[in-house]
Design a protein around this motif. Structure first.
Motif, PDB file in Angstrom:
ATOM      1  N   PHE A  65      61.088  -7.880  83.204  1.00 22.12           N
ATOM      2  CA  PHE A  65      60.732  -7.492  84.091  1.00 22.12           C
ATOM      3  C   PHE A  65      61.164  -6.260  84.956  1.00 22.12           C
ATOM      4  O   PHE A  65      59.940  -5.971  85.715  1.00 22.12           O
TER       5      PHE A  65
ATOM      6  N   LEU B 204      58.071  -2.737  86.236  1.00 25.25           N
ATOM      7  CA  LEU B 204      57.874  -2.665  87.303  1.00 25.25           C
ATOM      8  C   LEU B 204      57.253  -0.953  86.716  1.00 25.25           C
ATOM      9  O   LEU B 204      57.612  -0.164  86.025  1.00 25.25           O
TER      10      LEU B 204
ATOM     11  N   LEU C 201      67.540   0.110  88.321  1.00 30.71           N
ATOM     12  CA  LEU C 201      68.771   0.205  88.835  1.00 30.71           C
ATOM     13  C   LEU C 201      68.604  -1.728  88.257  1.00 30.71           C
ATOM     14  O   LEU C 201      70.063  -1.749  87.630  1.00 30.71           O
ATOM     15  N   PRO C 202      67.602  -2.843  88.466  1.00 28.30           N
ATOM     16  CA  PRO C 202      67.907  -3.683  87.899  1.00 28.30           C
ATOM     17  C   PRO C 202      68.142  -3.887  86.336  1.00 28.30           C
ATOM     18  O   PRO C 202      68.327  -4.858  86.135  1.00 28.30           O
TER      19      PRO C 202
ATOM     20  N   THR D 247      72.006  -3.104  86.294  1.00 24.26           N
ATOM     21  CA  THR D 247      72.214  -4.835  86.338  1.00 24.26           C
ATOM     22  C   THR D 247      71.977  -5.771  85.458  1.00 24.26           C
ATOM     23  O   THR D 247      73.125  -6.193  84.682  1.00 24.26           O
TER      24      THR D 247
ATOM     25  N   LEU E 117      74.055  -9.165  92.769  1.00 25.58           N
ATOM     26  CA  LEU E 117      72.973  -7.681  92.593  1.00 25.58           C
ATOM     27  C   LEU E 117      72.064  -8.233  93.173  1.00 25.58           C
ATOM     28  O   LEU E 117      70.967  -7.344  92.734  1.00 25.58           O
ATOM     29  N   LEU E 118      71.460  -8.827  90.940  1.00 21.22           N
ATOM     30  CA  LEU E 118      69.610  -9.496  90.948  1.00 21.22           C
ATOM     31  C   LEU E 118      69.497  -9.724  92.136  1.00 21.22           C
ATOM     32  O   LEU E 118      68.460  -9.997  92.637  1.00 21.22           O
TER      33      LEU E 118
ATOM     34  N   PHE F 169      68.172  -8.300  94.583  1.00 16.34           N
ATOM     35  CA  PHE F 169      66.858  -6.435  94.091  1.00 16.34           C
ATOM     36  C   PHE F 169      65.374  -7.115  94.581  1.00 16.34           C
ATOM     37  O   PHE F 169      64.348  -6.001  94.575  1.00 16.34           O
TER      38      PHE F 169
ATOM     39  N   LEU G 226      60.394  -6.055  98.476  1.00 11.94           N
ATOM     40  CA  LEU G 226      60.499  -4.755  98.340  1.00 11.94           C
ATOM     41  C   LEU G 226      61.270  -3.155  98.286  1.00 11.94           C
ATOM     42  O   LEU G 226      62.518  -3.448  98.629  1.00 11.94           O
ATOM     43  N   ASP G 227      61.213  -2.945  97.389  1.00 13.11           N
ATOM     44  CA  ASP G 227      62.382  -1.272  97.229  1.00 13.11           C
ATOM     45  C   ASP G 227      61.903  -0.764  97.946  1.00 13.11           C
ATOM     46  O   ASP G 227      60.764  -0.247  98.909  1.00 13.11           O
TER      47      ASP G 227
ATOM     48  N   SER H 126      57.005  -3.926  95.184  1.00 15.05           N
ATOM     49  CA  SER H 126      57.310  -5.400  94.903  1.00 15.05           C
ATOM     50  C   SER H 126      58.315  -5.225  93.157  1.00 15.05           C
ATOM     51  O   SER H 126      57.937  -5.193  92.112  1.00 15.05           O
ATOM     52  N   ARG H 127      59.460  -6.037  93.723  1.00 13.87           N
ATOM     53  CA  ARG H 127      60.601  -5.817  92.775  1.00 13.87           C
ATOM     54  C   ARG H 127      60.722  -7.752  92.525  1.00 13.87           C
ATOM     55  O   ARG H 127      61.072  -8.194  93.202  1.00 13.87           O
ATOM     56  N   PHE H 128      60.673  -8.241  91.593  1.00 11.47           N
ATOM     57  CA  PHE H 128      60.722 -10.080  91.130  1.00 11.47           C
ATOM     58  C   PHE H 128      59.842 -10.473  92.270  1.00 11.47           C
ATOM     59  O   PHE H 128      61.059 -11.717  92.655  1.00 11.47           O
TER      60      PHE H 128
ATOM     61  N   PRO I 153      71.307  -3.800  98.709  1.00  7.91           N
ATOM     62  CA  PRO I 153      70.352  -4.022  98.925  1.00  7.91           C
ATOM     63  C   PRO I 153      71.390  -1.554  98.743  1.00  7.91           C
ATOM     64  O   PRO I 153      70.496  -1.465  99.024  1.00  7.91           O
TER      65      PRO I 153
ATOM     66  N   ASP J 220      71.663  -0.023  96.641  1.00  3.85           N
ATOM     67  CA  ASP J 220      70.791  -0.160  95.606  1.00  3.85           C
ATOM     68  C   ASP J 220      69.778   1.436  96.725  1.00  3.85           C
ATOM     69  O   ASP J 220      68.964   2.581  95.726  1.00  3.85           O
TER      70      ASP J 220
ATOM     71  N   LYS K  54      65.843   3.415 106.735  1.00  3.44           N
ATOM     72  CA  LYS K  54      65.099   1.454 106.625  1.00  3.44           C
ATOM     73  C   LYS K  54      65.290   2.217 108.944  1.00  3.44           C
ATOM     74  O   LYS K  54      66.379   1.656 109.296  1.00  3.44           O
TER      75      LYS K  54
END
Lengths: 198, 488, 363
Positions: A48, A52, A65-66, A69, B173-174, B177, B180-181, B187-189, B441, B444, C189
């Protein structure tokens, strides 16, 4: 022999000390199974993250990074799996796993856990679907009663009745008091909306 | 001016407010599923109805009280009331099972009291120094700090292989993630879900992994192992504290500095201090670690309370909050039309003194109320587990919901609870996962931002920050230590 | 009447509990609207700039009208979460949206479908200005220095923003585009971390709002290079925060570029209710205590209502959609997808087909 390995006698758990992991006995077979699942998870995450988009350079790509990881998680899963195989985890794997699962399900405690999970899923799903909020004006204040309370009370009473084994009226009373107390804090003190109302 | 503020803070109204805040804070913190962050966030709205001094006093009281309160349920029922009480739980619960729950809680009270003092004293006396240090933490250093915390996850797997701790952390960690980065807004995962765009909040996850998972694990047992009704003395053993005075001072420093760095909160402080504490402890003490070490409790509780003073430092000097709880105090002040910033001393003379004194008062009251409340708490939690644990279920539901008023978070909490139960069956510790979800977060976001900044510079400019270089060595050492030197 | 007593939110399973027996109050509810507490849902987190201003405003409305207004925060998806939340509620006017910038990001980037000028009615209370500041030791003494350096090294001069695709990112990009330079936007942020990045020197320029920088400018910890108001801001000690119009005369007439504080209400709410809310809104914005809040933060009161507000909502969304298209913001919808014109064509485009102004008095 295999049965003994993949199940934990109840008295083992009574000696549970410290945080997770310290108490629960694991077996090479369980580790091997976990390693496979984690490996699949890691590969999925890598796949996945490769999909991206890369808005600018590769170094700042959202998937970098994902991916790393996932890659290192895969390496760790392989490490766990290799270790488990070395300790004999792959011997008669499927037969042993089936025996282990059967053994788990034959324990009364495990069946109760599954029942509890089922009740919780039902409870949380129901509370998320039904939504109303009654406002009954009294001379002093506006008494409110929402779907969350209506659903929580009988379910909490039922859980209490099943596990606590007290008379039903006692379970009901405790659950009503607890739910009113909780709902009261959030509704009257903090003025926030309760679950399900939105 | 100082005297004026002292007198203002010592009126019966103020003391009463602080007492109420501290008491409610301890109870709130002790309830599994209700965290310091949530209490403070909810108080912002409530504070609009109070006068400025009352609002500050109340919030400082709740802040101080709830940070300690988390230790109570951690020790007595193996569920941390707040995230920063996880290390306390790892040491305190085994002690409670041995019938030393009272002494463990007493140690926690004494350590918290001491920790508050360290934080307050350092806050008052070393503002410029600590501020300079805290400002040195830019994106790159923040990334390394977070990385260090993630590396620690392997060594938090008490009794198991570090590998399992790291795997647990990496899964965390996953999870972190998802969403939204923060650099490009990709958008991730999320699989197209806008709900997931905002990421997975760590609070429902924590409530599920510790609270609900513990209910699922213990409640169905034939005779749930509760704590023995004999919990022993609850008088805070100052002598224990003296015995571990070195650990206490070290933990106080760690807690304050971590608090002063914007973005890292009490949870990070107590995890760091706990891990460093284990490495620095005597051989004899190390054997007890994870099975009931008083020194471990001292490390964690001193650090998370020292964090309070530390977190107020950038808040009061720059108007930039040290953590979520400090952000809430800032917000309450903003609503009172007090603009906190570098000019606070000239704009609102005395406010800083009032807050210092408020912290001190809250600390004394925390000490007193903790001792008063411990006995009833022990009694309460000594009720049959089959009564206590079901009662926790609705608290978990409402606690998960209230942070973002999102029912999605309730489903998340439920999933985390089931996952926590399964992980436990397979011998994976969940504390590393929580640590990773908290720090993921941070790691990252800061790494990617640091890379954006370093992009146009030479590669070696990465090594031009002294703090960064030290942190690189520390992270490498932590991994090396976990891989090559197994600890029992 | 039952509508007022029972809040039916989701349509999947409606439990229509009958409480008609309780309904003793007459059915002409508008006369004594509101009969129960109002909930204002703020789309950013508690303690932020938008939250502070809107809480102050709703507190003032509550005080003047003797209403009860509960403020809750539902941040997420640049306003999309709060927008959907309010849309799922009954449109009886008891749930408001505490919004910024006419909620223009929600449809462009946050997955919301509703149009600000057709499904909502946004009242504008005030505005905030964007600012660029640097550390005192920075080599950039004036705005021109930044432009010169950015010409020399395109895309390498760094500026902090409060988030990718957020307001300060957009406003900084609009200024940079007008100056014909390319900067590197480093997202943080929120506004406070973005200011901090300027203070500790991680970025060359701290981007953000005037209200976020002004305390540091007063304390001499930051030097202001430009702000997006039409006129210079002079501080008590003589320090000047110069208007960007001094340096870029071509955009002088378009100033101010600003952040906007709104309260939004569903357009299909009863018109009497909207009128009552608007009356309360105007009275609160004009109150002394709200003015004090605004003045202290160097924000500006600027009431816009009725068709003027609707038009502004559509215009700002068109600007944003076009800017984001140029910036290549991931996940942002294009003006074509949204059916919005180029800002230059906007006057011809307005009013769009299907637009109906609300028949309100005093707008």
């Amino acid at each position: 022999m295999t049965q003994n390995e993949s199940s934990e006698p109840p008295e083992e758990k009574a000696h549970f000390t410290g945080e997770e992991g310290g108490g629960e006995r694991t077996t090479p077979r369980k580790d091997l199974g976990a390693a496979v699942v984690i490996g699949i998870l890691a590969i999925t995450a890598m796949a996945f993250s490769l999909r991206l988009e890369v808005p600018t350079s590769i170094y700042t790509a959202p998937g970098l990074l994902p991916f790393l990881t996932g890659l290192s998680l895969l390496a760790m899963a392989i490490g766990l799996g290799v270790g488990a195989i070395r300790d004999g985890g792959s011997k008669d794997y499927f037969a042993a796993a089936r025996a282990g699962a059967q053994n788990y399900l034959s324990q009364q405690e495990a069946r109760r856990t599954l029942l509890l999970i089922a009740v919780l899923v039902f409870y949380i799903f129901l509370a998320g679907q039904i939504s109303f909020n009654l406002r009954l004006p009294t001379p002093f204040f506006v008494f409110q009663f929402s779907s969350w309370e209506a659903i929580s009370m009988p379910i909490l009473a039922a859980i209490l009745w099943f596990f606590w084994r007290a008379p039903i009226w006692k379970c009901g009373l405790f659950s009503i008091l607890m739910i009113f107390f909780l709902a009261g804090i959030f509704r009257y003190a903090f003025h926030i909306l309760l679950p399900a109302v939105g | 001016m100082l005297m004026e503020q002292v007198l203002l803070a010592l009126t019966p109204l103020m003391i009463g407010t602080a007492l109420l805040g501290v008491t409610l804070g301890i109870i709130w913190g002790a309830l599994p599923g209700l965290s310091t962050t949530m209490a403070m966030a909810l108080l912002i709205g409530l504070s609009t109805g109070m006068s400025q001094s009352v609002a500050i006093m109340f919030m400082l009281g709740v802040y101080t009280g709830s940070v300690f309160g988390g230790a109570i349920s951690a020790v007595l029922i193996n569920i941390p009331g707040t995230p920063d009480a996880v290390p306390t739980m790892m040491e305190g619960y085994p002690l409670a099972q041995r019938g030393e729950g009272g002494l463990a809680l007493g140690t926690a009270i004494a350590a918290s009291f001491m920790g508050n003092w360290v934080g307050i004293v350092l806050l008052i006396s070393f503002i410029p120094l600590l501020l300079t240090l805290a400002l040195e933490f830019r994106s790159w250093e923040m990334f390394l700090l977070a990385m260090w915390g993630i590396a620690i996850s392997g060594t938090m797997a008490s009794g198991e292989k570090p590998l399992k701790g790291w795997i647990s952390g990496w899964i965390g960690l996953l999870i972190a993630f998802v969403g939204l980065d923060s650099i490009h807004g990709v958008s991730r995962f999320t699989f197209g879900s806008f709900t997931l765009d905002d990421g997975i909040s760590y609070i429902p996850l924590l409530i599920g992994l510790f609270g609900l998972a513990e209910v699922l694990r213990v409640l169905p047992q034939d005779s749930p192992t509760g704590i023995p009704t004999q919990v022993g003395r609850v008088v805070p053993p100052m002598r224990t504290l003296f015995k571990y005075s070195r650990a206490a001072v070290r933990s106080g420093l760690i807690g304050t500095i971590v608090g002063a760095i914007p973005g890292a909160g009490a949870n990070v402080a107590s995890f760091f201090s706990y891990d460093i504490g284990r490495r620095r402890a005597s051989k004899e003490e190390q054997k007890k670690w994870g099975k009931g070490s008083y020194e471990g409790i001292v490390c964690a509780e001193v650090a998370n309370n020292a964090n309070i003073g530390g977190s107020m430092l950038p808040t009061l000097t720059l108007g930039i909050p040290g953590n979520a709880a400090a952000a809430a105090i800032l917000a309450a002040l903003e609503l009172k039309n007090v603009v906190v910033g570098p000019t606070i001393q000239t704009e609102n003379p005395g406010l800083i003194f009032f807050i210092y004194i408020g912290l001190i008062i809250a600390n004394f009251l925390m000490y007193g109320m903790a001792i008063v409340l411990i006995k009833p708490c022990v009694k309460l939690f000594s009720l049959p587990q089959t009564l206590i644990l079901p009662m926790i279920i609705p608290v978990c539901v409402i606690g998960a919901f209230a942070v973002r008023l999102s029912y999605f978070d309730v489903y998340l909490m439920l999933s985390a609870g089931v996952a926590g139960y399964v992980l436990h069956r397979f011998g994976f510790p969940v504390a590393p996962m929580v640590l990773a979800v908290l720090l993921g977060p941070l790691a990252d976001e800061n790494l990617r931002r640091a890379l954006v900044i370093f992009e146009d510079k030479e590669w070696w400019s990465v090594f031009t920050s002294p703090i960064g270089d030290i942190l690189i060595l520390v992270v490498l050492y932590t991994f090396y230590d976990g891989i090559f030197r197994r600890r029992g | 009447m039952e509508e007022a007593l029972i809040m039916l939110t989701k349509t999947k399973l409606l439990i229509a509990a009958s409480v008609a027996a309780m309904a003793v109050t007459p059915s002409v509810a508008q006369a004594e609207w509101p009969e129960r507490p109002i909930t204002a849902v703020v789309m950013y987190s508690a303690g932020g700039g938008t939250d502070t201003v809107l809480r102050a405003l709703s507190a003032e409305m509550a005080k003047q009208m003797d209403w009860q207004i509960d403020v809750v925060n539902k941040p997420g998806a640049v306003g999309g979460v709060a927008t959907k939340f309010v849309l799922n509620k009954s449109s009886d006017g008891y749930t408001w949206l505490g919004a910024a910038n006419y909620n223009k990001f929600a449809r462009v980037k946050g997955g919301a479908e509703s149009k600000s000028w057709e499904d909502w009615y946004y009242m504008q209370a005030g505005t905030s200005l964007a600012s660029w500041s640097v550390r005192p030791e920075s080599p950039f003494k004036k705005f021109e220095d930044v432009i010169a350096e950015a010409r020399k090294r395109p895309g390498e001069v760094t500026i902090s923003t409060s988030g990718s695709g957020g307001l300060w990112h957009e406003l900084a990009a609009i200024v940079a585009q007008a100056a014909g330079v390319e900067l590197k936007y480093v997202p943080y942020k929120g506004g406070k971390p973005a200011t901090l990045a300027g203070l500790n020197g991680e970025v060359d320029i701290a981007g953000g709002g005037v209200h976020e920088h002004i305390e540091f400018v007063r304390a001499g910890k930051l030097r202001n290079l430009q702000q997006t108001g039409p006129e210079d801001i002079k501080l008590e000690d003589g320090t000047v925060m110069p208007s960007v119009g001094n340096f870029l005369p071509q955009i002088k007439n378009d100033l101010p570029f600003s952040g906007i504080y709104n309260i939004g209400i569903r357009r299909d709410a009863p018109i009497e209710v909207i009128q009552a809310v608007q009356n309360a809104f105007v009275a609160a914005v004009n109150s002394d205590s709200f003015k004090e809040v605004v003045k202290k933060r160097k924000l500006f009161i600027d009431i816009k209502l009725g068709e003027e507000a609707d038009r502004r909502a559509a215009f700002l969304e068109a600007v944003t959609a076009n800017t984001f298209q140029k910036l290549n913001v991931p996940g942002a919808k294009t003006p074509e997808e949204l059916g919005l014109p180029d800002p230059a064509e906007f006057d011809k485009w307005w009013p769009p087909k299907g637009y109906k102004p609300l028949p309100l008095a005093g707008s």
